[in-house]
Design an enzyme around this catalytic site. Sequence first.
Site, PDB file in Angstrom:
ATOM      1  N   TRP A 155      29.113  51.370  77.966  1.00 45.85           N
ATOM      2  CA  TRP A 155      30.368  52.012  77.547  1.00 45.85           C
ATOM      3  C   TRP A 155      30.132  53.496  77.243  1.00 45.85           C
ATOM      4  O   TRP A 155      29.466  53.830  76.260  1.00 45.85           O
ATOM      5  CB  TRP A 155      30.923  51.312  76.295  1.00 45.85           C
ATOM      6  CG  TRP A 155      31.301  49.892  76.568  1.00 45.85           C
ATOM      7  CD1 TRP A 155      32.492  49.456  77.037  1.00 45.85           C
ATOM      8  CD2 TRP A 155      30.495  48.717  76.387  1.00 45.85           C
ATOM      9  NE1 TRP A 155      32.485  48.087  77.176  1.00 45.85           N
ATOM     10  CE2 TRP A 155      31.283  47.607  76.783  1.00 45.85           C
ATOM     11  CE3 TRP A 155      29.184  48.477  75.945  1.00 45.85           C
ATOM     12  CZ2 TRP A 155      30.792  46.294  76.741  1.00 45.85           C
ATOM     13  CZ3 TRP A 155      28.712  47.173  75.908  1.00 45.85           C
ATOM     14  CH2 TRP A 155      29.509  46.101  76.301  1.00 45.85           C
ATOM     15  N   HIS A 186      36.705  49.577  74.165  1.00 47.76           N
ATOM     16  CA  HIS A 186      37.290  48.306  74.631  1.00 47.76           C
ATOM     17  C   HIS A 186      38.089  47.704  73.464  1.00 47.76           C
ATOM     18  O   HIS A 186      38.037  48.212  72.341  1.00 47.76           O
ATOM     19  CB  HIS A 186      36.219  47.336  75.144  1.00 47.76           C
ATOM     20  CG  HIS A 186      35.034  47.146  74.251  1.00 47.76           C
ATOM     21  ND1 HIS A 186      33.981  46.324  74.547  1.00 47.76           N
ATOM     22  CD2 HIS A 186      34.726  47.652  73.032  1.00 47.76           C
ATOM     23  CE1 HIS A 186      33.103  46.337  73.579  1.00 47.76           C
ATOM     24  NE2 HIS A 186      33.519  47.137  72.648  1.00 47.76           N
ATOM     25  N   ARG A 212      37.242  56.027  77.619  1.00 45.41           N
ATOM     26  CA  ARG A 212      35.836  56.142  78.023  1.00 45.41           C
ATOM     27  C   ARG A 212      35.555  57.539  78.536  1.00 45.41           C
ATOM     28  O   ARG A 212      36.358  58.115  79.265  1.00 45.41           O
ATOM     29  CB  ARG A 212      35.478  55.111  79.090  1.00 45.41           C
ATOM     30  CG  ARG A 212      35.490  53.729  78.486  1.00 45.41           C
ATOM     31  CD  ARG A 212      34.604  52.756  79.164  1.00 45.41           C
ATOM     32  NE  ARG A 212      34.992  51.420  78.664  1.00 45.41           N
ATOM     33  CZ  ARG A 212      34.855  50.302  79.322  1.00 45.41           C
ATOM     34  NH1 ARG A 212      34.313  50.327  80.514  1.00 45.41           N
ATOM     35  NH2 ARG A 212      35.237  49.160  78.808  1.00 45.41           N
ATOM     36  N   GLN A 226      43.571  47.672  77.778  1.00 50.39           N
ATOM     37  CA  GLN A 226      42.897  46.380  77.953  1.00 50.39           C
ATOM     38  C   GLN A 226      43.678  45.268  77.271  1.00 50.39           C
ATOM     39  O   GLN A 226      44.425  45.507  76.319  1.00 50.39           O
ATOM     40  CB  GLN A 226      41.494  46.422  77.343  1.00 50.39           C
ATOM     41  CG  GLN A 226      40.442  46.922  78.301  1.00 50.39           C
ATOM     42  CD  GLN A 226      39.027  46.658  77.807  1.00 50.39           C
ATOM     43  OE1 GLN A 226      38.804  46.258  76.672  1.00 50.39           O
ATOM     44  NE2 GLN A 226      38.060  46.905  78.672  1.00 50.39           N
ATOM     45  N   VAL A 269      29.134  37.457  74.370  1.00 53.66           N
ATOM     46  CA  VAL A 269      29.467  36.105  74.851  1.00 53.66           C
ATOM     47  C   VAL A 269      28.246  35.461  75.499  1.00 53.66           C
ATOM     48  O   VAL A 269      27.369  36.147  76.032  1.00 53.66           O
ATOM     49  CB  VAL A 269      30.650  36.124  75.869  1.00 53.66           C
ATOM     50  CG1 VAL A 269      31.978  36.246  75.175  1.00 53.66           C
ATOM     51  CG2 VAL A 269      30.463  37.205  76.915  1.00 53.66           C
ATOM     52  N   ALA A 323      36.425  34.249  74.793  1.00 57.86           N
ATOM     53  CA  ALA A 323      37.062  35.570  74.776  1.00 57.86           C
ATOM     54  C   ALA A 323      37.139  36.073  76.204  1.00 57.86           C
ATOM     55  O   ALA A 323      36.369  35.648  77.059  1.00 57.86           O
ATOM     56  CB  ALA A 323      36.246  36.537  73.932  1.00 57.86           C
TER      57      ALA A 323
HETATM   58  N1  DAH Z   1      34.914  44.369  76.501  1.00 55.84           N
HETATM   59  C1  DAH Z   1      34.416  44.202  77.843  1.00 55.84           C
HETATM   60  C2  DAH Z   1      34.472  45.561  78.550  1.00 55.84           C
HETATM   61  O1  DAH Z   1      35.263  46.382  78.206  1.00 55.84           O
HETATM   62  C3  DAH Z   1      35.247  43.216  78.612  1.00 55.84           C
HETATM   63  C4  DAH Z   1      35.010  41.826  78.103  1.00 55.84           C
HETATM   64  C5  DAH Z   1      34.061  41.053  78.707  1.00 55.84           C
HETATM   65  C6  DAH Z   1      35.749  41.332  77.046  1.00 55.84           C
HETATM   66  C7  DAH Z   1      33.800  39.784  78.263  1.00 55.84           C
HETATM   67  C8  DAH Z   1      35.522  40.036  76.568  1.00 55.84           C
HETATM   68  C9  DAH Z   1      34.530  39.271  77.200  1.00 55.84           C
HETATM   69  O2  DAH Z   1      36.182  39.513  75.562  1.00 55.84           O
HETATM   70  O3  DAH Z   1      34.309  38.038  76.742  1.00 55.84           O
HETATM   71  O4  DAH Z   1      33.757  45.767  79.470  1.00 55.84           O
END
Ligand code: DAH
Length: 355
Positions: A155, A186, A212, A226, A269, A323
């Site tokens: 990120w 995010h 970003r 998002q 995760v 998630a």
């Molecule tokens: N936050 C991640 C991103 O911005 C995207 C994401 C991936 C969110 C996996 C989630 C997850 O909740 O389980 O790249």
Amino acid sequence: MLDKIKQLEKKIKEEIFSVQQSIDLLAIEKKYLARQKGELAQLIKRIGKLSNEEKPIAGQAFNQLKQKINQWLKQRQQELECQSTKDNSTAIDITLPGKKYLLGYLHPLTRVRQQVSDIFTSMGWQVLEGKEVETDYYNFTALNIPFDHPARDMWDTFYLKKDNLQFDPQLIKETTKNEKLLLRTHTSPMQIRVMKSQTPPLKTVVIGKCFRHEATDAGHEHTFYQIEGLVVDQQISLSNLIHTLQDFLKDFFQQEIKFRLRPEYFPFVEPGLEMDISCFNCHGKGCSVCEQTGWIEALGCGMIHPRVFQEVGYPANKYTGFAFGIGLDRLAMIKYKINDIRWFHRGDLRFNQQF
Ligand code: DAH
């Protein structure tokens, strides 16, 4: 008698053609032609008293007068109607172009945001927005991305200087002395905020802006939206996650969507997955939109990492959850076949007006 009829004819003609309103024509008609009391009805009674030679002549003159009166009444009526259309004060010129009222309309991203929110609300989820300025802790550390961990490179982050900006006092209270504030990269930090403030069962979707620090191109923008999904309860499984996403995509695109899941690394995760959907443009054959693969990356997802549960203080092994994170702009691009993400923030009416 004939003289009498001639005089009457002259008088009636003058009367009819001096009328200025249609309603007065009705009064004249009544005055002369009414069956019982009209002036002509009175006159005809007198014809009966004439000699036999005079009777047919007078009768004929009388009938002619009646016909003429009817004809003049009609003529005058038409003249008055014409006049009223020419008269500017009462006329409606239907050839003039009307005034165009410009109605406001919603930006495509707002519309998609509302659609997504409606779908999750209908499934009984809570919908939140969250904070755009976050602390380092919520954006990274609490999501199992410790300081100095290489995963932070996923990120590119806009950091903020605390000293010369005025922030939400609550946020300032939450930051430790040396901790950085940043524009959230995010919506995942809201997972932590929700879990810390609520106890399961949880069904939450967060829809909001993220930022970003990266070079923009057709697929990347510094500011985007998002959708973060979070479900926590006892016995939540990966199949619940897949079913939820399938249901959501079907509802959003209004058709059955072909998808595939691949393993992917996201620190918060385990297992982590990436979902691709069949390319809307070539239907899987391969084209420039999907870089000849037939698939378009749609979202990241997975089962909540035990370290995240530990961080928010949930008892070990009591809960499971999933998630997911979806780019809202990307969804809008797929749905409306938009080929460049930068159109969204250009403010170009030629683009915006198409929705
Ligand atoms: N936050 C991640 C991103 O911005 C995207 C994401 C991936 C969110 C996996 C989630 C997850 O909740 O389980 O790249």
